[in-house]
Write a protein that holds these residues in place. Structure first.
Motif, PDB file in Angstrom:
ATOM      1  N   ASP A  76       0.829  -1.191   0.000  1.00  0.00           N
ATOM      2  CA  ASP A  76       0.000   0.000   0.000  1.00  0.00           C
ATOM      3  C   ASP A  76       0.870   1.249   0.000  1.00  0.00           C
ATOM      4  O   ASP A  76       1.846   1.336   0.754  1.00  0.00           O
ATOM      5  CB  ASP A  76      -0.900   0.021   1.228  1.00  0.00           C
ATOM      6  CG  ASP A  76      -1.967  -1.048   1.171  1.00  0.00           C
ATOM      7  OD1 ASP A  76      -2.332  -1.549   2.237  1.00  0.00           O
ATOM      8  OD2 ASP A  76      -2.426  -1.380   0.062  1.00  0.00           O
ATOM      9  N   ASN A  89      -4.905   4.181  -3.116  1.00  0.00           N
ATOM     10  CA  ASN A  89      -6.049   3.596  -3.809  1.00  0.00           C
ATOM     11  C   ASN A  89      -7.390   4.027  -3.230  1.00  0.00           C
ATOM     12  O   ASN A  89      -8.437   3.635  -3.743  1.00  0.00           O
ATOM     13  CB  ASN A  89      -5.957   2.067  -3.789  1.00  0.00           C
ATOM     14  CG  ASN A  89      -5.082   1.534  -4.897  1.00  0.00           C
ATOM     15  OD1 ASN A  89      -4.299   2.278  -5.476  1.00  0.00           O
ATOM     16  ND2 ASN A  89      -5.184   0.249  -5.193  1.00  0.00           N
ATOM     17  N   GLU A 571     -10.055  -3.002  -3.108  1.00  0.00           N
ATOM     18  CA  GLU A 571      -8.801  -2.621  -3.751  1.00  0.00           C
ATOM     19  C   GLU A 571      -9.005  -1.761  -4.987  1.00  0.00           C
ATOM     20  O   GLU A 571      -8.189  -0.904  -5.299  1.00  0.00           O
ATOM     21  CB  GLU A 571      -8.004  -3.877  -4.123  1.00  0.00           C
ATOM     22  CG  GLU A 571      -7.713  -4.800  -2.952  1.00  0.00           C
ATOM     23  CD  GLU A 571      -6.866  -4.128  -1.902  1.00  0.00           C
ATOM     24  OE1 GLU A 571      -6.078  -3.236  -2.252  1.00  0.00           O
ATOM     25  OE2 GLU A 571      -6.988  -4.469  -0.712  1.00  0.00           O
ATOM     26  N   THR A 572     -10.072  -1.974  -5.742  1.00  0.00           N
ATOM     27  CA  THR A 572     -10.284  -1.256  -7.001  1.00  0.00           C
ATOM     28  C   THR A 572     -11.141  -0.022  -6.768  1.00  0.00           C
ATOM     29  O   THR A 572     -12.213  -0.103  -6.163  1.00  0.00           O
ATOM     30  CB  THR A 572     -10.956  -2.161  -8.039  1.00  0.00           C
ATOM     31  OG1 THR A 572     -10.094  -3.269  -8.323  1.00  0.00           O
ATOM     32  CG2 THR A 572     -11.231  -1.400  -9.326  1.00  0.00           C
ATOM     33  N   LYS A 614      -8.164   3.145 -10.242  1.00  0.00           N
ATOM     34  CA  LYS A 614      -6.944   2.638  -9.613  1.00  0.00           C
ATOM     35  C   LYS A 614      -7.223   1.192  -9.214  1.00  0.00           C
ATOM     36  O   LYS A 614      -8.168   0.922  -8.465  1.00  0.00           O
ATOM     37  CB  LYS A 614      -6.572   3.466  -8.370  1.00  0.00           C
ATOM     38  CG  LYS A 614      -6.334   4.940  -8.668  1.00  0.00           C
ATOM     39  CD  LYS A 614      -6.011   5.737  -7.415  1.00  0.00           C
ATOM     40  CE  LYS A 614      -5.817   7.215  -7.747  1.00  0.00           C
ATOM     41  NZ  LYS A 614      -5.460   8.012  -6.559  1.00  0.00           N
ATOM     42  N   THR A 615      -6.405   0.271  -9.713  1.00  0.00           N
ATOM     43  CA  THR A 615      -6.688  -1.130  -9.434  1.00  0.00           C
ATOM     44  C   THR A 615      -5.422  -1.967  -9.389  1.00  0.00           C
ATOM     45  O   THR A 615      -4.534  -1.794 -10.231  1.00  0.00           O
ATOM     46  CB  THR A 615      -7.656  -1.717 -10.488  1.00  0.00           C
ATOM     47  OG1 THR A 615      -7.960  -3.067 -10.167  1.00  0.00           O
ATOM     48  CG2 THR A 615      -7.059  -1.659 -11.890  1.00  0.00           C
ATOM     49  N   GLN A 623      -0.073  -2.870 -10.456  1.00  0.00           N
ATOM     50  CA  GLN A 623      -0.998  -1.791 -10.119  1.00  0.00           C
ATOM     51  C   GLN A 623      -1.104  -0.889 -11.341  1.00  0.00           C
ATOM     52  O   GLN A 623      -0.090  -0.484 -11.923  1.00  0.00           O
ATOM     53  CB  GLN A 623      -0.489  -0.983  -8.928  1.00  0.00           C
ATOM     54  CG  GLN A 623      -1.261   0.293  -8.638  1.00  0.00           C
ATOM     55  CD  GLN A 623      -2.552   0.043  -7.880  1.00  0.00           C
ATOM     56  OE1 GLN A 623      -2.635  -0.867  -7.069  1.00  0.00           O
ATOM     57  NE2 GLN A 623      -3.563   0.867  -8.137  1.00  0.00           N
ATOM     58  N   ASN A 625      -3.124   2.647 -12.716  1.00  0.00           N
ATOM     59  CA  ASN A 625      -3.949   3.827 -12.461  1.00  0.00           C
ATOM     60  C   ASN A 625      -4.137   4.576 -13.771  1.00  0.00           C
ATOM     61  O   ASN A 625      -3.169   4.773 -14.521  1.00  0.00           O
ATOM     62  CB  ASN A 625      -3.304   4.758 -11.442  1.00  0.00           C
ATOM     63  CG  ASN A 625      -3.007   4.070 -10.118  1.00  0.00           C
ATOM     64  OD1 ASN A 625      -3.629   3.075  -9.777  1.00  0.00           O
ATOM     65  ND2 ASN A 625      -2.045   4.606  -9.382  1.00  0.00           N
TER      66      ASN A 625
END
Length: 846
Positions: A76, A89, A571-572, A614-615, A623, A625
């Motif tokens: 993160d 995120n 997360e997404t 953002k995923t 990742q 974005n």
């Protein structure tokens, strides 16, 4: 120097304002401390939505769990983009967050280096040694110390009110956050393009120290060091210092001479204290001293002399010598036996106090005072002839105070903050210039000739603002964000161009008054010679000599609304927002023949529409974005030319309507332990839709050529706005043995072609580089061709001991690339980026 009207008033009122502001800050901090001591001492958890001192000490740009590390996944990223800790995120806006190790690997030591990691950012400088920043096409290219930026700079929420102040910010950092799009509701006006927030490394409880030493091409020696630890129970501090010495990389085209020596030192002291469990204090002292050489330009093209002036043989031979070695980034020229260097210094002190009034409510005060002194000598013409020499001097005194109340309510579904800002600035800006002093000076046909002059301005700027922001979680997957800020701004300006004391400029303007305008001769030796024709000029004093004394008052309401949605998992993130920001109106610093040239431009307004996502992918091994944006841009401020009785003269103007749209993509991939790939790219499409006179772009153009022909600028793109920019960084780490590890990396930065001015395209017109118009037809001279830069690095580090050694190269292909181009007196000059540089770094930490 010009004798300003009411000079004593300025000095007294400025000091009174500073004293009042300091008193306000001290009272606010004292009130917070008193409230804290009055409260019962109790242990409290960290308040969500607020960053505590303890949190900050442990905070990192990237926080990775052990499970993530074992799989080579992505952890993160924690940011404070909305003045509270959040996972990247969870924030519905486009943000680039670069951690300390990435900054070191990519050689980000100055604000100008951010282009390596933020593709939508361009950084250039004027011939007056002032840095300018453009983000997603939103920028302001001006040379005044008092010019408000469109990309704001902060040090852990403490503002650098003007771009030149941030010259030494990139020292001992935890990370840098770059926020794109208007940030007016959280960070205030003058953030229409976005902002850069430098997050310094925080004090630690345990004793920690480190240092690194680098030696590189051109005999540049750089050293950095820090020490951190406890001073007493509940008090800890961190001291950092850095210096750069050497590195003269420019060579004269006509003699054995070098330029480019760095003599730049900076330091920072952070002291954090926690007198009670609910009160946290942070004192930040930082500053820098710059005695470095100023950069010389390359003279790259022939132009017709201004007004038929006779230029010196030294200028012609120097220009011809450079043209023979065109394409060599090291070759330039400057006046011999002249000390072209800066003598600048900057200091800032800030005090932050956070008081927990309740379990989920915190009162925060941030008080800051900054002082900048400038004195630099610049060769403006890029030759060994004395065609233009500029001494820049002056100072900035800036006081700011923010007070805010923030908290969490409604079963932690509502995160809110309300607050206010006060800012008081005093700015003196002086430009002492010499023109064609080894030729026959600057000729005004029929009226005389002059060689020296002084342009100066005093500004007193006061700003008040109140704001409120809130995030409300409607459902577990849907959050609404809102913000509102009201700002009132007042700018008192006194400025003019003055005779240097030799009487030449006063004679020229006196002749214009008497023989061309038929008014009494009032231009006097050593005094303001600018002729008054602004709205404040009494009818009986029209075209008398004097300063523009004008006060600009303005206010605005910035706002923001957005929706954050997590439809698939925690997360997404999918987001959409609309925001409006403002950039304050401002006055120019320019050699003014008439005071109407010095009149301010209106504040500009930008309304931004953005959608994005953002995923993480592949079990957090990647990742991605992405964002798409559209900007409705009104009253954009730009330096242009207006037609006057003296011909076409420089003046700030507003372009009524423009637009920008674009898309961007950022990605990180860690398919296995040790390998990381980072890439990002931005496409920006900018257009001017209406002329400065308000007419539509399809019917009437707004700039005029010397022969009277109109030159269309509508439909043209903004200066310093490449359509495509991108970067890619690949890094691999592996073990050489049980006690040694190695790392290798490559970074590539690409920028598409851009213009340096409002150059129009018309196939039916010939190329034109006439001095009397900054708008030219079909001229590739005033453009920056596309370029790509490649950096390489390799290092070895002890797995258990605190040392490392690395070798690196930057711009290893020795790419010749421009940063700006302009017409200056009798030459066209070009500023060039640094050539290939390579070096070695030794580092140590405990």
């Amino acid at each position: 120097m010009a004798a300003f009207v009411e000079r004593e008033y300025w000095e007294v009122s400025v000091m009174s304002g500073i004293r009042a502001g300091l008193s306000c800050g001290i009272c606010t901090g004292g009130l917070i401390i008193s409230l804290a001591l009055a409260q019962p001492v109790q242990a409290q958890d960290s308040v969500p939505g607020n960053v505590t001192a303890a949190d900050q000490a442990q905070e990192g740009a990237v926080t990775t769990s052990s499970s993530d590390q074992s799989g080579g996944g992505i952890g993160d990223i924690v940011v404070t983009a909305q003045k509270r800790e959040q996972r990247l995120n969870d924030v519905g806006m486009s943000i680039s967050a670069i951690g300390a190790s990435d900054l070191a690997n990519k050689g980000v030591a100055r604000a100008e280096d951010l282009v390596k990691v933020v593709p939508s950012l361009t950084v250039t400088r004027t011939q007056f040694d002032v840095p300018t920043y453009t983000l997603r096409g939103v920028g302001f290219f001006d040379n005044s110390l008092a010019a408000p930026p469109t990309v704001s700079m902060y040090l852990d929420q403490v503002p650098f009110a003007y771009p030149i102040m941030a010259r030494g910010a990139a020292i001992d950092l935890e990370r840098i956050e770059v926020l794109k799009g208007p940030q007016g509701t959280v960070f205030g006006q003058n953030s229409t393009g976005g902002l850069v927030n430098y997050i310094p490394a925080k004090p630690t409880t345990e004793l920690k120290a480190g240092a690194d030493l680098s030696y590189s091409r051109f005999d540049l020696l750089e050293a950095n060091a820090f020490i951190s630890g406890s001073l007493a129970p509940n008090i800890k501090a961190r001291l950092s210092a850095s210096t750069s010495q050497g590195g003269a990389w420019q060579k004269s085209a006509t003699r054995d001479d070098r330029l480019g020596e760095q003599r730049f030192s900076r330091a920072r002291l952070i002291v954090e204290a926690q007198p009670t469990s609910g009160l946290r204090l942070a004192l930040n002292l930082n500053g820098w001293i710059d005695r470095s050489d100023t950069q010389a330009a390359q003279s790259i093209d022939d132009v017709d002399p201004v007004n038929g002036a006779i230029v010196s043989p030294a200028l012609i031979s120097s220009r011809n010598a450079q043209k023979l070695r065109s394409g060599n980034p090291r070759i330039a020229d400057w006046d011999p036996n002249t000390d072209f260097r800066r003598r600048d210094r900057f200091g800032q002190a800030s005090l932050r106090a956070d008081l927990d009034l309740a379990e989920d409510v915190t009162l925060t005060s941030i008080t800051a005072y900054s002082y900048l002194h400038r004195n630099s000598l610049n060769d403006g013409d890029g030759t060994a002839g004395k065609d233009l020499v500029i001494r820049l001097s002056g100072h900035i005194k800036d006081f700011s105070q923010e007070v805010r109340l923030s908290g969490v309510s409604l079963d932690r579904r509502l995160i809110w903050s309300v607050g206010g800002n006060y800012q008081n600035d005093s700015i003196l800006d002086v430009d002492t210039f010499s023109i064609n002093t080894d030729g026959n000076g600057f000729v005004i046909p029929g009226f005389g000739v002059f060689r020296n002059g002084v342009t100066s301005a005093r500004s007193r700027i006061r700003s008040l603002a109140g704001y409120a922001n809130a995030d409300f979680k409607v459902t577990p997957t849907l959050t609404i964000t809102t913000g509102l800020r009201y700002t009132e701004n007042k700018n008192r300006y006194v400025g003019c161009t003055a005779d240097s004391g030799d009487g030449e400029l006063a004679m020229v303007f006196g002749n214009v008054q008497e023989f061309a305008l038929g008014v009494p001769r009032t231009a006097a030796t050593g005094q303001c010679v600018t002729l008054r024709n602004d709205p404040n000029t009494p009818p009986g004093e029209l075209f008398s000599a004097g300063a523009l004394d004008y006060t600009l008052k303005q206010d605005n309401v910035s706002w923001r609304g957005g929706v954050n949605w997590k439809p698939f998992s925690d997360e997404t993130l999918l987001y959409a927002n609309i925001s409006r920001g403002y950039k304050a109106g401002s006055f120019p610093l320019t050699s003014a023949n008439i005071t109407s040239q010095l009149m301010p431009v209106r504040q500009e307004k930008l309304t931004a529409y953005e959608i994005g996502f953002k995923t993480p992918l592949g079990g957090r091994n990647a990742q991605i974005n992405g964002a798409a944006f559209y900007y409705d841009y009104r009253d954009k401020q730009i330096r242009g030319r207006v037609t006057t009785i003296f011909g076409q003269l420089e003046q700030l103007v507003n372009i009524p309507r423009s637009r920008i749209w674009g898309v961007e993509l950022q990605g990180t991939w860690r398919p296995f332990d040790g390998f990381t790939a980072n890439g990002s790219g931005t496409y920006v499409n900018s257009r001017i839709l209406k002329n400065s006179d308000g007419t539509d772009f399809s019917t009437y153009p707004s700039r005029q050529h010397a022969d009277g022909a109109l030159i269309p600028i509508t439909g043209e793109e903004f200066p310093f706005t490449p359509k495509l920019s991108a970067n890619l960084d690949l890094q691999y780490e592996w073990r050489l043995s049980s006690s040694l590890g190695a790392v290798a990396g490559v970074g590539v930065t690409y920028q598409d072609r851009s213009k340096t001015g409002l150059t129009s395209s018309n196939p039916s017109k010939p190329t034109d580089i006439g001095f009397t118009s900054t708008t030219t037809y079909n001229d590739p001279t005033f453009s920056i061709p596309a370029y790509a830069l490649v950096d390489l690095r390799f290092g070895i580090q002890s797995a258990n001991a605190p040392w490392k050694i690395s070798i690196w190269g930057r711009n290893v292909g020795n790419k010749y690339y421009r940063t700006s181009v302009s017409r200056v007196q009798n030459t066209i000059v070009r500023y060039i980026g640094q050539p290939a540089t390579y070096g070695i770094t030794l580092g140590w930490k405990i």
